[in-house]
Scaffold this motif. Structure first.
Motif, PDB file in Angstrom:
ATOM      1  N   ILE A 325      21.926 -18.139  19.477  1.00  0.00           N
ATOM      2  CA  ILE A 325      20.485 -17.907  19.546  1.00  0.00           C
ATOM      3  C   ILE A 325      19.727 -19.122  19.018  1.00  0.00           C
ATOM      4  CG2 ILE A 325      18.578 -16.533  18.605  1.00  0.00           C
ATOM      5  CD1 ILE A 325      20.487 -14.130  18.611  1.00  0.00           C
ATOM      6  N   LEU A 326      20.167 -19.637  17.870  1.00  0.00           N
ATOM      7  CA  LEU A 326      19.493 -20.786  17.280  1.00  0.00           C
ATOM      8  C   LEU A 326      19.613 -22.024  18.169  1.00  0.00           C
ATOM      9  CD1 LEU A 326      20.489 -20.388  13.521  1.00  0.00           C
ATOM     10  CD2 LEU A 326      18.317 -19.819  14.606  1.00  0.00           C
ATOM     11  N   LEU A 327      20.764 -22.213  18.813  1.00  0.00           N
ATOM     12  CA  LEU A 327      20.928 -23.356  19.713  1.00  0.00           C
ATOM     13  C   LEU A 327      19.994 -23.247  20.919  1.00  0.00           C
ATOM     14  CD1 LEU A 327      24.813 -23.800  19.656  1.00  0.00           C
ATOM     15  CD2 LEU A 327      23.103 -25.370  18.712  1.00  0.00           C
ATOM     16  N   VAL A 328      19.847 -22.051  21.457  1.00  0.00           N
ATOM     17  CA  VAL A 328      18.938 -21.846  22.591  1.00  0.00           C
ATOM     18  C   VAL A 328      17.501 -22.152  22.179  1.00  0.00           C
ATOM     19  CG1 VAL A 328      17.932 -20.098  24.117  1.00  0.00           C
ATOM     20  CG2 VAL A 328      20.406 -20.199  23.800  1.00  0.00           C
ATOM     21  N   VAL A 329      17.102 -21.634  21.013  1.00  0.00           N
ATOM     22  CA  VAL A 329      15.744 -21.869  20.532  1.00  0.00           C
ATOM     23  C   VAL A 329      15.513 -23.360  20.281  1.00  0.00           C
ATOM     24  CG1 VAL A 329      14.146 -21.458  18.632  1.00  0.00           C
ATOM     25  CG2 VAL A 329      15.490 -19.565  19.551  1.00  0.00           C
ATOM     26  N   GLY A 330      16.482 -24.041  19.667  1.00  0.00           N
ATOM     27  CA  GLY A 330      16.344 -25.474  19.425  1.00  0.00           C
ATOM     28  C   GLY A 330      16.222 -26.262  20.714  1.00  0.00           C
TER      29      GLY A 330
END
Length: 464
Positions: A325-330
């Motif tokens: 999730i964090l990688l997608v948001v970044g």
């Protein structure tokens, strides 16, 4: 050839064409090639940056220094804002799930509303429990309670499942600490308190329509029974004493109250007062959630026999899905940084101004299109935030207006869940529905939730 390249790099039509091509490439990589959204967003952003003629040093820096590059600033800026919030929110939800808080909440509400009000009670369970718990985890935890309620009520499973799903979906779409709302707050620079206020103002009416009125209409038309094996776990009980309802509600609502306290304190208190400093510190989303997690760890964990090793295992397991999730948001934030740096954002703003298209409607339509095309609400939100964010820097929007734009993006991200959405198949599996039945019930519910949420945002836009 050079004239064509110059046209792409400097003219409004050329920049808009690059943006359209980039979005088409993103959807192609996600839908056809089946690449992870994180990789697709990263590749698309690099393509757009190079195609728009940005300097390589601007994009990735140099071999010796990359801290000022779009790549690192795009990723780092947003992750520094949301990583702690999403991580702590996830752990808080896991503690509430392990403690049996959902059972306590559902039984109390079922007693309060009685047999006839059971669907409404189930909707409130989904709404309240959905604040700290991810959508899919909420289904896993609450599904057995839905089976029991449907078995006792003797009516279609749809009547009891849809209210729970509406509650879980509304909180997941509109309220932090869920990934989508938290990400769009960072992308649009929205105060978290304002996001909670506007999220509730748009989301609660949407929940009432989609989670109360729609199930009453559709349930008699889609009879779904509860197989006996679905209720097999009804008699399994935790030997540990259950937490009180007051304790469960306190843990759920504490971070929201602290965050809102800081927001309202900023509006009404003298900036030099010590009280405002205290409220600002306690109401920082990371601090507020940390306090809630520590409180939950002691009251729902330590006092009920949880060891440090058990808490460590619980935290580790709950945080595993957060990485992607964090990688997608970044990657979505990097996409937005590229759009801003290339001038695509300014070109889009100029075109909108000429066409007279409101930014609120644009944000909703883009989010809807991305959601329908590729299925992921989070990808729809971060991509739309990256496109719309650069349009908002010059016009001096208030926090209320920015929060309404964020709400419109979030509303668009849940429209028309269908076969390309993992949530569609979870709902179909857990509530014993065929594809056709799921389309008639869940897909329409999500669309009603989306349209009503946007309608509320548009109404509030005209008022504030």
């Amino acid at each position: 050839m050079s004239e064509a390249i110059d046209w792409l790099h400097t003219s409004t039509p050329g920049l808009l064409l690059l943006c359209v091509v980039a979005i088409a490439l993103l959807l192609f990589l996600i839908i056809k090639v089946k690449l992870e959204p994180f990789i697709s967003l990263l590749a698309t952003s690099l393509f757009l940056a190079l195609a728009a003629g940005l300097n390589v040093r601007t994009i990735v820096g140099t071999a010796l220094k990359s801290s000022d590059s779009l790549l690192e600033k795009g990723f780092g800026g947003i992750l520094g804002h949301i990583a702690v919030i999403i991580g702590l929110g996830t752990v808080l939800g896991a503690l509430l799930e392990r403690s049996g808080g959902a059972d306590v909440l559902s039984r109390r509400l079922l007693r309060l509303f009685g047999p006839k009000g059971t669907p409404v009670a189930m909707g409130l369970v989904g709404l309240i429990f959905g604040i700290p718990v991810f959508f899919d985890i909420g289904i896993f935890v609450l599904a057995p309670l839905v089976y029991v309620a449907a078995k006792r009520g003797g009516k279609s499973l749809v009547l009891y499942a849809l209210p729970v799903l509406a509650g879980l979906s509304m909180t997941h779409a509109f309220l932090p600490p869920h990934p989508g709302p938290t990400a769009v707050a960072g992308l649009l620079h929205v105060d978290m308190g304002w996001l909670i206020i506007i999220g509730l103002a748009c989301g609660l009416p949407a929940f009432a329509v989609a989670g109360v009125l729609w199930p009453l209409y559709i349930a008699p038309r889609v009879p779904v029974s509860v197989p006996d094996e679905f209720v097999a776990a009804e008699d399994v009980q935790d030997a540990k004493p259950e937490p009180s309802l007051a304790l469960v509600m306190s843990v759920i609502l504490l971070p929201l109250v602290l965050i809102l306290g800081a927001t309202f304190g900023t509006l009404i208190l003298d900036p030099d007062r010590d009280l405002l400093s205290v409220l600002t510190f306690l109401g920082n989303p990371a601090v507020a959630l940390l306090i809630a997690v520590l409180l939950a760890y002691y009251l729902l964990g330590v006092r009920r026999g949880m060891t440090n090793a058990e808490f460590s295992e619980l935290s580790s397991n709950s945080l595993k899905p957060v990485g992607m999730i964090l990688l997608v948001v970044g990657a979505g934030a990097f996409f937005g940084a590229v759009i801003s740096a290339t001038g695509v954002g300014a070109a889009l703003a100029k075109s909108l101004s000429s066409a007279g298209l409101p930014v609120l409607l644009l944000a909703y339509v883009i989010s809807c299109g991305l959601r329908i095309a590729q299925g992921s609400a989070t990808v729809a939100i971060v991509t739309t935030g990256g496109i719309v964010g650069p349009l908002l820097t010059a016009d001096g929007y208030s926090q209320a207006h920015l929060a309404l734009i964020a709400a419109a993006i979030c509303a668009g991200s849940i429209i028309l869940s269908h076969v390309n959405d993992g949530g569609f198949w979870i709902v179909a599996k857990y509530f014993n529905m065929t594809v056709k039945e799921t389309l008639l019930t869940w897909s329409v519910l999500e669309t009603v939730l989306s349209l009503t949420g946007f309608a509320m945002a548009a109404l509030l836009w005209a008022i504030v």
